[in-house]
Structures are given as C-alpha cells and as structure tokens.
Design a protein around this motif. Sequence first.
Motif, PDB file in Angstrom:
ATOM      1  N   HIS A 259       0.806  -1.226   0.000  1.00 55.79           N
ATOM      2  CA  HIS A 259       0.000   0.000   0.000  1.00 55.79           C
ATOM      3  C   HIS A 259       0.839   1.277   0.000  1.00 55.79           C
ATOM      4  CE1 HIS A 259      -3.337  -2.577   0.626  1.00 55.79           C
ATOM      5  NE2 HIS A 259      -3.218  -2.718   1.924  1.00 55.79           N
TER       6      HIS A 259
ATOM      7  N   TYR B 214       1.289   6.494   4.119  1.00 56.69           N
ATOM      8  CA  TYR B 214       0.264   7.533   4.070  1.00 56.69           C
ATOM      9  C   TYR B 214       0.602   8.629   5.076  1.00 56.69           C
ATOM     10  CZ  TYR B 214      -1.579   5.081   8.194  1.00 56.69           C
ATOM     11  OH  TYR B 214      -1.710   4.481   9.420  1.00 56.69           O
TER      12      TYR B 214
ATOM     13  N   LYS C  19      -6.548  10.771   5.583  1.00 63.32           N
ATOM     14  CA  LYS C  19      -5.250  10.166   5.339  1.00 63.32           C
ATOM     15  C   LYS C  19      -4.952  10.237   3.843  1.00 63.32           C
ATOM     16  CE  LYS C  19      -5.354   6.877   9.194  1.00 63.32           C
ATOM     17  NZ  LYS C  19      -5.364   5.440   9.571  1.00 63.32           N
TER      18      LYS C  19
ATOM     19  N   GLN D  24      -2.760   8.740   0.876  1.00 61.76           N
ATOM     20  CA  GLN D  24      -1.846   7.691   0.412  1.00 61.76           C
ATOM     21  C   GLN D  24      -0.876   8.312  -0.598  1.00 61.76           C
ATOM     22  OE1 GLN D  24      -3.390   4.198   2.453  1.00 61.76           O
ATOM     23  NE2 GLN D  24      -1.569   4.491   1.173  1.00 61.76           N
TER      24      GLN D  24
ATOM     25  N   TYR E 294       1.025   6.952  -2.820  1.00 59.91           N
ATOM     26  CA  TYR E 294       0.945   6.397  -4.167  1.00 59.91           C
ATOM     27  C   TYR E 294      -0.267   6.934  -4.919  1.00 59.91           C
ATOM     28  CZ  TYR E 294       4.636   3.020  -3.091  1.00 59.91           C
ATOM     29  OH  TYR E 294       5.833   2.430  -2.774  1.00 59.91           O
ATOM     30  N   ASP E 295      -1.266   7.346  -4.188  1.00 58.79           N
ATOM     31  CA  ASP E 295      -2.427   7.978  -4.813  1.00 58.79           C
ATOM     32  C   ASP E 295      -2.075   9.397  -5.237  1.00 58.79           C
ATOM     33  OD1 ASP E 295      -5.053   8.199  -5.706  1.00 58.79           O
ATOM     34  OD2 ASP E 295      -5.785   8.923  -3.776  1.00 58.79           O
TER      35      ASP E 295
ATOM     36  N   ARG F  87      -6.564  -0.810  -2.722  1.00 55.53           N
ATOM     37  CA  ARG F  87      -6.800   0.622  -2.869  1.00 55.53           C
ATOM     38  C   ARG F  87      -7.144   0.902  -4.337  1.00 55.53           C
ATOM     39  NH1 ARG F  87      -6.151  -0.945   1.934  1.00 55.53           N
ATOM     40  NH2 ARG F  87      -4.821   0.190   3.404  1.00 55.53           N
TER      41      ARG F  87
END
Length: 280
Positions: free
Chosen positions: A117, A120, A127, A129, A131-132, A169
């Motif tokens: 994941h 974050y 929160k 993330q 990578y998002d 996710r």
Amino acid sequence: MEFGMPTLIENATIEENVKLCSELGLQFIELNMNFPEYQLSGIEDTNKLYKIADKVGVYYTIHLDENLNIADFNILVANAYLDTVKRTISVAKKLLPLQNKYGTSCQPFVINMHMNHGIYITLPDKKVQMYDRDFDMYIQSFINFRLLCEEWIGNANIMICIENTNGFREYEKKAIEYLLDSPKFGLTWDIGHSKAVQEVDESFIMEHLDRLRHFHIHDAIASSKKCKAADHLALGDGEIDINAKIELAEKTNSKCVLETKTIQALKSSVSFIKSNKLNR
C-alpha cells in the motif's frame, strides 16, 4: 483439483514440510519468502529442493516476501525488490519440471505476491496515500515491472498472481488491471482475507474471473460490532461457504493452498476436504 500447504513455522526445515505434505496427500508446498530459510540464499539451492520433493512426488509454488515494493520511491530499494523477483523467476524455471511431473502441466507455476500500500500521511481530516497522490510515478513503476517480468519469464509457464489482503486501494486496482493485460500475471483469491474484511475485494476479483489462477483457502469470521475479524482458521471453523469457493477454484483451473498457520489446523482442513468429498 490440486491442494497444497504453506511452509509452516512449526516445521524447521523443508524436509519436515515435504514429509508432512506427502503424509497428508497434498500435491505441493508454497515456499514463503517471509521466512529466513526461504530467502534467495535458500531457495536458489534448487538441486536440493528438487531432490527432496522428487523423492516423495510433490512440487512447489512460491510466495514472495509480503513487504515486496517495486514502486518504492527509493530507487535503490525498488531495484533490490526487482532483482529479488528476477532471481525468484529463475528459481521457478528450475523447479517447474517438478510441477509438470507431479501436477498439472497446463497450469502455470505460481509466484504469489502482495500489493504494497505504501505510506500515508495523516492530516486532521483524512489520510493521504502517497501512491495515490503521486500516481504517475506509481503506475510507471508497474509499467516497467510488467515489461521486465515478461522478459524474465519469457516462454516459461510461470505466472505472477496478485493476492488480495485487506482491501485493494483504488490506485492499486488500476495497477493490477494494467498487469492483468499481460498473460504473465493473474490473481490469487485469499478467501479468508476477503471474508475478514467483509468481501470488499470480491466484486473486483469477480470482474476479472478469467485471470484467477490461485486460491488461498482458509476459514474466517468477518469483523462486526460483536467480534474482531479472524482468519487462517481450519476449514469448517468459520463462516465461509468453502464448498462454493472450491467449486469456483475448480471452474477456473486454480490451485488451492490450505493456508492455515498450524499443523493441527492443516490436518483438520485436509479432513474437511476429504469428508466433504472436495478432493476430486
């Protein structure tokens, strides 16, 4: 149907695991690279692994380290994980003849992996993330990963199967869908993990049923206000319709690892399979 077992912490050696696998009438062992004895330094001794399994007529699959993170922002770390995958594929190629000899040659040799994941950042109201937030960098890592794995696997009958854990996710789903466009990648359905988090991944998996090639089979209880989630239970000790899941595994021509954590739970699960006549 072909059923296997994980490497168990109660068994200190591969010899003990192979002996138990044979005694229980199972077909294969999933080597877990989270254990120190199944790091590359151990599994690259393929002559030893081959001889031990060949003696009793079983074969192997491999579970990559669950911390594997090919998208790590630190390129040195990411490259170490990529090299781990490359060398693991090389091991799989040398162990593949065991599967052809004692298993079903039309099924791929499975290398199982988790999605990491990433980290974050906790803000007052949410929160984030990383990578998002940095999705372009994230997906580029998987574009590179797919190309490399296709090159490393070549024409070998090997597939990297991505396992659900505690809920994919949204950014991970996009990366997985990109990987699944390659014949070298498939899905692992861990039915215990799925149940424990109230089946949040089921719809995604069912949308890609044609890419399902591997199952981790263990019973589980979903989380609720009355109880905490529990998984890796012996078959019959939880809430899952085991028969239905094994029927789906058969339909998708998937292998099934009876992924309990103890010898006793594994033996109980094998008895459940036999008493319900699921080992067809």
